[in-house]
Design an enzyme around this catalytic site. Sequence first.
Site, mmCIF file in Angstrom:
data_model
loop_
_atom_site.group_PDB
_atom_site.id
_atom_site.type_symbol
_atom_site.label_atom_id
_atom_site.label_comp_id
_atom_site.label_asym_id
_atom_site.label_seq_id
_atom_site.Cartn_x
_atom_site.Cartn_y
_atom_site.Cartn_z
ATOM 1 N N TRP A 33 2.062 -4.646 7.213
ATOM 2 C CA TRP A 33 2.230 -6.014 6.702
ATOM 3 C C TRP A 33 3.268 -6.046 5.587
ATOM 4 O O TRP A 33 3.498 -5.051 4.901
ATOM 5 C CB TRP A 33 0.895 -6.572 6.210
ATOM 6 C CG TRP A 33 0.291 -5.840 5.028
ATOM 7 C CD1 TRP A 33 -0.609 -4.819 5.066
ATOM 8 C CD2 TRP A 33 0.557 -6.078 3.630
ATOM 9 N NE1 TRP A 33 -0.928 -4.393 3.796
ATOM 10 C CE2 TRP A 33 -0.236 -5.150 2.887
ATOM 11 C CE3 TRP A 33 1.371 -6.964 2.929
ATOM 12 C CZ2 TRP A 33 -0.234 -5.104 1.504
ATOM 13 C CZ3 TRP A 33 1.372 -6.918 1.536
ATOM 14 C CH2 TRP A 33 0.584 -5.990 0.838
ATOM 15 N N GLU A 76 0.573 -2.568 -10.711
ATOM 16 C CA GLU A 76 1.304 -2.275 -9.470
ATOM 17 C C GLU A 76 2.814 -2.345 -9.698
ATOM 18 O O GLU A 76 3.586 -1.569 -9.106
ATOM 19 C CB GLU A 76 0.905 -3.267 -8.377
ATOM 20 C CG GLU A 76 -0.554 -3.220 -7.957
ATOM 21 C CD GLU A 76 -0.871 -2.048 -7.049
ATOM 22 O OE1 GLU A 76 0.022 -1.235 -6.768
ATOM 23 O OE2 GLU A 76 -2.039 -1.942 -6.608
ATOM 24 N N GLU A 111 3.264 1.290 -1.554
ATOM 25 C CA GLU A 111 2.694 0.748 -2.780
ATOM 26 C C GLU A 111 3.545 -0.389 -3.358
ATOM 27 O O GLU A 111 3.019 -1.335 -3.944
ATOM 28 C CB GLU A 111 2.557 1.864 -3.831
ATOM 29 C CG GLU A 111 1.451 2.854 -3.550
ATOM 30 C CD GLU A 111 0.085 2.328 -3.956
ATOM 31 O OE1 GLU A 111 0.024 1.402 -4.784
ATOM 32 O OE2 GLU A 111 -0.924 2.831 -3.434
ATOM 33 N N HIS A 114 2.626 -4.099 -2.911
ATOM 34 C CA HIS A 114 1.495 -4.697 -3.608
ATOM 35 C C HIS A 114 1.952 -5.555 -4.783
ATOM 36 O O HIS A 114 1.520 -6.702 -4.943
ATOM 37 C CB HIS A 114 0.543 -3.610 -4.109
ATOM 38 C CG HIS A 114 0.033 -2.733 -3.006
ATOM 39 N ND1 HIS A 114 -0.622 -1.540 -3.242
ATOM 40 C CD2 HIS A 114 0.081 -2.860 -1.654
ATOM 41 C CE1 HIS A 114 -0.962 -0.984 -2.101
ATOM 42 N NE2 HIS A 114 -0.540 -1.762 -1.115
ATOM 43 N N GLU A 164 -6.555 5.925 -7.042
ATOM 44 C CA GLU A 164 -6.423 5.100 -5.840
ATOM 45 C C GLU A 164 -7.772 4.497 -5.457
ATOM 46 O O GLU A 164 -7.848 3.357 -4.986
ATOM 47 C CB GLU A 164 -5.870 5.940 -4.676
ATOM 48 C CG GLU A 164 -4.434 6.403 -4.845
ATOM 49 C CD GLU A 164 -3.419 5.320 -4.519
ATOM 50 O OE1 GLU A 164 -3.739 4.125 -4.634
ATOM 51 O OE2 GLU A 164 -2.295 5.666 -4.143
ATOM 52 N N THR A 167 -8.417 1.635 -7.907
ATOM 53 C CA THR A 167 -7.570 0.486 -7.590
ATOM 54 C C THR A 167 -8.116 -0.261 -6.378
ATOM 55 O O THR A 167 -8.094 -1.494 -6.329
ATOM 56 C CB THR A 167 -6.126 0.943 -7.314
ATOM 57 O OG1 THR A 167 -5.681 1.778 -8.384
ATOM 58 C CG2 THR A 167 -5.197 -0.245 -7.213
ATOM 59 N N ASP A 196 -4.908 -0.675 1.846
ATOM 60 C CA ASP A 196 -3.859 0.322 1.610
ATOM 61 C C ASP A 196 -4.340 1.382 0.618
ATOM 62 O O ASP A 196 -4.163 2.585 0.817
ATOM 63 C CB ASP A 196 -2.603 -0.340 1.040
ATOM 64 C CG ASP A 196 -1.736 -0.995 2.098
ATOM 65 O OD1 ASP A 196 -2.081 -0.934 3.293
ATOM 66 O OD2 ASP A 196 -0.701 -1.588 1.715
ATOM 67 N N GLU A 197 -4.926 0.922 -0.483
ATOM 68 C CA GLU A 197 -5.378 1.847 -1.528
ATOM 69 C C GLU A 197 -6.449 2.790 -0.989
ATOM 70 O O GLU A 197 -6.493 3.968 -1.364
ATOM 71 C CB GLU A 197 -5.923 1.070 -2.730
ATOM 72 C CG GLU A 197 -4.963 0.061 -3.349
ATOM 73 C CD GLU A 197 -3.788 0.695 -4.066
ATOM 74 O OE1 GLU A 197 -3.552 1.910 -3.906
ATOM 75 O OE2 GLU A 197 -3.087 -0.032 -4.783
ATOM 76 N N HIS A 200 -4.718 5.497 0.990
ATOM 77 C CA HIS A 200 -4.024 6.415 0.089
ATOM 78 C C HIS A 200 -5.015 7.321 -0.632
ATOM 79 O O HIS A 200 -4.737 8.511 -0.850
ATOM 80 C CB HIS A 200 -3.186 5.630 -0.917
ATOM 81 C CG HIS A 200 -2.115 4.800 -0.283
ATOM 82 N ND1 HIS A 200 -1.462 3.775 -0.949
ATOM 83 C CD2 HIS A 200 -1.577 4.833 0.969
ATOM 84 C CE1 HIS A 200 -0.570 3.222 -0.135
ATOM 85 N NE2 HIS A 200 -0.629 3.845 1.030
#
Length: 325
Positions: A33, A76, A111, A114, A164, A167, A196-197, A200
């Site tokens: 995305w 971020e 990252e 974000h 991570e 977050t 995503d976090e 990761h």
Amino acid sequence: MYNQLVRLEVMKNIGKEVDSFMEKYLTPVEKIWQPSDFLPDPSSEEFKHDLEEIQTFAHEMDYDVFVTLIGDCITEEALPSYESWIMGIDGVDQENGNGWSKWVRSWTAEENRHGDLLNKYLYLCGRVNMREVEITTQYLIQDGFDLGTSMDPYRNFVYTSFQETATNISHRRVGTFAKQTGNKKLAKMCAVIAADEARHAKAYKNFVERIFELDPSEMMLAFEDMMRKKIVMPAHLMRESGQKAGELWSHFSDAAQRCMVYTAQDYIDILKELLEDWKIEHIDGLNVQAQKAQEYLMKLPGRLQRVTDRISTPDLEYQFKWIKS
């Protein structure tokens, strides 16, 4: 002091697997995305309606939750500091390029989206003094940070595993609160960032797991050292205009604690999760010093819990310059 030569050898061995790590934990650029997928299109006839919706919900958000959203965005946006730090750790060969430098750049690229998404949302929402936010962001990058990791990959990967995960929790909770008030657009933004976090975090936890297989005693000692120092958040030197570095952090963390977006209990729970994921209690083949570190780590959640249970969250709200009065 850690043995740099051993660290380099371990990183070289694990570095051979980086391509598989990227395939498992990162998403190709063409498929992932992008911020524009979740933001109103200025060329659309629906833009004015979408903008009004964003602004209405933003003005109705709880003050502390909104502050936490802004602080998460600023955190971020300070990505240049994080990339430059990680590029310098032992085993990441930025000059000649290797699997690890490829990972760091690709991770950073994911990252970076974000901050782009949240910054544009805050700009559009009409409740934010963007100049003050931008000043805080510039200061945060300028001031840098000290994670207590030196250039040791073992300590750095403990830090990123923890951070991570933290977050993920923060973005996910803001999204949950947004959804509860009907703010579906912001909820979706926070949800995709949180996802995503989470990916990761799994990656960095996997790196530590691999190191435990190759160098268990030194990895255990590195983990203990980081937890004795305590994991500091990457925005711990946060400040507003006219302030000294770090002056704003306690006010921001108090706001996050008050609205239950990220709390002292979450810190303990993340530690418990790492202990379980890395099977710390069951790792054997350790030297005497590492065995003591193992015992310390297993007892630490209980010690932290006793302290946390006695701490009260300040009720006084700080008036952040980030938010328009």
